[in-house]
Scaffold this motif. Structure first.
Motif, mmCIF file in Angstrom:
data_model
loop_
_atom_site.group_PDB
_atom_site.id
_atom_site.type_symbol
_atom_site.label_atom_id
_atom_site.label_comp_id
_atom_site.label_asym_id
_atom_site.label_seq_id
_atom_site.Cartn_x
_atom_site.Cartn_y
_atom_site.Cartn_z
ATOM 1 N N SER A 31 0.833 -1.209 0.000
ATOM 2 C CA SER A 31 0.000 0.000 0.000
ATOM 3 C C SER A 31 0.865 1.255 0.000
ATOM 4 O O SER A 31 0.516 2.262 -0.638
ATOM 5 N N SER A 32 1.991 1.198 0.708
ATOM 6 C CA SER A 32 2.915 2.336 0.719
ATOM 7 C C SER A 32 3.451 2.599 -0.683
ATOM 8 O O SER A 32 3.516 3.749 -1.137
ATOM 9 N N HIS A 33 3.840 1.525 -1.362
ATOM 10 C CA HIS A 33 4.281 1.662 -2.752
ATOM 11 C C HIS A 33 3.186 2.318 -3.598
ATOM 12 O O HIS A 33 3.446 3.241 -4.380
ATOM 13 N N ALA A 34 1.955 1.817 -3.436
ATOM 14 C CA ALA A 34 0.846 2.280 -4.271
ATOM 15 C C ALA A 34 0.532 3.756 -4.041
ATOM 16 O O ALA A 34 0.346 4.522 -4.996
ATOM 17 N N VAL A 47 11.277 3.510 -1.756
ATOM 18 C CA VAL A 47 11.596 3.691 -0.341
ATOM 19 C C VAL A 47 10.336 3.848 0.514
ATOM 20 O O VAL A 47 10.418 3.864 1.748
ATOM 21 N N ALA A 48 9.172 3.914 -0.121
ATOM 22 C CA ALA A 48 7.913 4.183 0.588
ATOM 23 C C ALA A 48 7.645 3.256 1.774
ATOM 24 O O ALA A 48 7.255 3.728 2.848
ATOM 25 N N PRO A 49 7.829 1.926 1.651
ATOM 26 C CA PRO A 49 7.568 1.056 2.808
ATOM 27 C C PRO A 49 8.479 1.341 3.995
ATOM 28 O O PRO A 49 8.096 1.111 5.146
ATOM 29 N N LEU A 50 9.669 1.841 3.710
ATOM 30 C CA LEU A 50 10.607 2.165 4.783
ATOM 31 C C LEU A 50 10.105 3.341 5.610
ATOM 32 O O LEU A 50 10.555 3.562 6.738
ATOM 33 N N ILE A 51 9.171 4.087 5.048
ATOM 34 C CA ILE A 51 8.546 5.204 5.759
ATOM 35 C C ILE A 51 7.151 4.819 6.241
ATOM 36 O O ILE A 51 6.770 5.100 7.377
ATOM 37 N N GLY A 52 6.396 4.147 5.374
ATOM 38 C CA GLY A 52 5.014 3.805 5.699
ATOM 39 C C GLY A 52 4.871 2.845 6.867
ATOM 40 O O GLY A 52 4.041 3.062 7.763
ATOM 41 N N ALA A 92 8.747 -3.270 6.287
ATOM 42 C CA ALA A 92 9.559 -2.083 5.999
ATOM 43 C C ALA A 92 10.809 -2.428 5.211
ATOM 44 O O ALA A 92 11.377 -1.567 4.526
ATOM 45 N N ALA A 93 11.240 -3.674 5.308
ATOM 46 C CA ALA A 93 12.478 -4.079 4.640
ATOM 47 C C ALA A 93 12.349 -3.936 3.127
ATOM 48 O O ALA A 93 11.387 -4.420 2.536
ATOM 49 N N PRO A 94 13.293 -3.271 2.499
ATOM 50 C CA PRO A 94 13.235 -3.134 1.036
ATOM 51 C C PRO A 94 13.569 -4.452 0.352
ATOM 52 O O PRO A 94 14.407 -5.219 0.834
ATOM 53 N N SER A 95 12.889 -4.718 -0.746
ATOM 54 C CA SER A 95 13.217 -5.897 -1.543
ATOM 55 C C SER A 95 14.429 -5.586 -2.413
ATOM 56 O O SER A 95 14.872 -4.436 -2.502
ATOM 57 N N ARG A 96 14.951 -6.607 -3.058
ATOM 58 C CA ARG A 96 16.103 -6.387 -3.938
ATOM 59 C C ARG A 96 15.736 -5.440 -5.081
ATOM 60 O O ARG A 96 16.520 -4.574 -5.471
ATOM 61 N N THR A 97 14.506 -5.589 -5.591
ATOM 62 C CA THR A 97 14.035 -4.700 -6.656
ATOM 63 C C THR A 97 13.932 -3.264 -6.159
ATOM 64 O O THR A 97 14.289 -2.318 -6.869
ATOM 65 N N ASP A 98 13.439 -3.104 -4.923
ATOM 66 C CA ASP A 98 13.332 -1.766 -4.333
ATOM 67 C C ASP A 98 14.705 -1.104 -4.235
ATOM 68 O O ASP A 98 14.861 0.085 -4.543
ATOM 69 N N TYR A 137 14.683 16.668 10.234
ATOM 70 C CA TYR A 137 15.447 15.976 11.271
ATOM 71 C C TYR A 137 14.519 15.261 12.249
ATOM 72 O O TYR A 137 14.782 14.130 12.669
ATOM 73 N N ILE A 138 13.432 15.935 12.618
ATOM 74 C CA ILE A 138 12.483 15.342 13.563
ATOM 75 C C ILE A 138 11.843 14.091 12.967
ATOM 76 O O ILE A 138 11.739 13.045 13.620
ATOM 77 N N ILE A 139 11.422 14.192 11.704
ATOM 78 C CA ILE A 139 10.793 13.050 11.030
ATOM 79 C C ILE A 139 11.766 11.879 10.933
ATOM 80 O O ILE A 139 11.423 10.728 11.238
ATOM 81 N N LEU A 140 12.992 12.165 10.517
ATOM 82 C CA LEU A 140 13.990 11.104 10.368
ATOM 83 C C LEU A 140 14.324 10.452 11.703
ATOM 84 O O LEU A 140 14.537 9.237 11.777
ATOM 85 N N SER A 141 14.363 11.250 12.769
ATOM 86 C CA SER A 141 14.691 10.691 14.080
ATOM 87 C C SER A 141 13.579 9.773 14.579
ATOM 88 O O SER A 141 13.841 8.712 15.154
ATOM 89 N N TRP A 142 12.328 10.165 14.344
ATOM 90 C CA TRP A 142 11.212 9.308 14.740
ATOM 91 C C TRP A 142 11.177 8.026 13.918
ATOM 92 O O TRP A 142 10.878 6.940 14.432
ATOM 93 N N LEU A 143 11.488 8.137 12.632
ATOM 94 C CA LEU A 143 11.522 6.948 11.778
ATOM 95 C C LEU A 143 12.611 5.981 12.234
ATOM 96 O O LEU A 143 12.402 4.764 12.274
ATOM 97 N N SER A 144 13.768 6.516 12.580
ATOM 98 C CA SER A 144 14.858 5.650 13.035
ATOM 99 C C SER A 144 14.489 4.965 14.345
ATOM 100 O O SER A 144 14.818 3.791 14.559
ATOM 101 N N ALA A 145 13.776 5.677 15.222
ATOM 102 C CA ALA A 145 13.341 5.074 16.484
ATOM 103 C C ALA A 145 12.348 3.946 16.228
ATOM 104 O O ALA A 145 12.438 2.865 16.825
ATOM 105 N N ALA A 146 11.393 4.186 15.322
ATOM 106 C CA ALA A 146 10.391 3.163 15.011
ATOM 107 C C ALA A 146 11.033 1.946 14.354
ATOM 108 O O ALA A 146 10.673 0.798 14.647
ATOM 109 N N LEU A 147 11.989 2.177 13.475
ATOM 110 C CA LEU A 147 12.671 1.060 12.812
ATOM 111 C C LEU A 147 13.472 0.231 13.812
ATOM 112 O O LEU A 147 13.522 -0.996 13.720
#
Length: 226
Positions: A43-46, A88-93, A157-163, A192-202
């Protein structure tokens, strides 16, 4: 922000190991267990594909070959960056969904400060991860539901080889642009705030993935396939 790239690599390696190990035992069970993450992944890709001006030609969250789901779309109207954003969408979604549901399950985790110093990022991330693990209420059923969702969303969230192949050109441009802005003293606070929250969630998503990977590896050692 560099830590996100390392986390993405870790997710790719761990989820790939689990995919090979668990699907060989029972592919149907593995597909069902990972379905929430697969849905969010595709869905993130879409969603991002549509935002980039592409048209969805096929979409499925059912297994096809060696993948749990797939999406096909026309070329995005924004070259390079469009393909990178879609890939990269699933890595964020997936981590975004994890952040949204964490409050419902009574789970709290702190985000590290946005920084271009990988050592500072790593230290705060390790401290935050340890604080998260020790702060969980292991007597509450919601904790285990959250950990399951973190597991499947982490795998999603893990990217595929194609991604990875699709995202590289545009991602290099994006990272170079962000680094250039930082070099010239242009502070993008919200980024910076968005990236820091994403890294925490990951990092939170990696915890159950890594735990399951360790258990699977130990079981393989104890009960080798004959």
């Amino acid at each position: 922000m560099y830590i996100i790239l390392l986390l993405a690599i870790a997710l790719y390696l761990i989820s790939g190991y689990l995919h090979c190990s668990l699907s060989s035992v029972s592919k149907t069970l593995y597909v069902v267990l990972m379905l929430p993450g697969t849905i969010v992944h595709e869905s993130s890709h879409a969603v991002v594909a549509l935002l980039m001006g592409a048209r969805i030609t096929d979409f499925s969250v059912m297994p096809s070959g060696n993948t749990l789901g797939y999406i096909e779309h026309t070329a995005p109207k924004i070259p390079f960056i469009g393909n990178a954003a879609i890939s990269v969408a699933p890595l964020i979604g997936c981590p975004a969904i994890l952040l949204l549901i964490s409050r419902y399950f009574g789970v709290h985790f702190d985000s590290p400060p946005g920084s271009f110093d990988i050592f500072i990022e790593t230290r705060f991330l390790l401290e935050g991860t340890l604080s998260f693990i020790t702060g969980l209420d292991y007597l509450n059923w919601r904790t285990y539901v959250f950990l399951y969702l973190a597991l499947t969303l982490g795998a999603g969230a893990a990217p595929s080889r194609t991604d990875i192949i699709s995202m590289l050109p545009g991602l290099i441009i994006i990272v170079a642009a962000i680094y250039a802005l930082n070099y010239f003293g242009i502070n993008i606070l919200y980024l910076y705030i968005i990236l820091s929250w994403l890294s925490a969630a990951l990092s939170v998503a990696i915890i159950p993935l890594l735990a399951v990977a360790v258990i699977v590896a130990m079981l393989k050692l104890i009960m080798p396939v004959t």
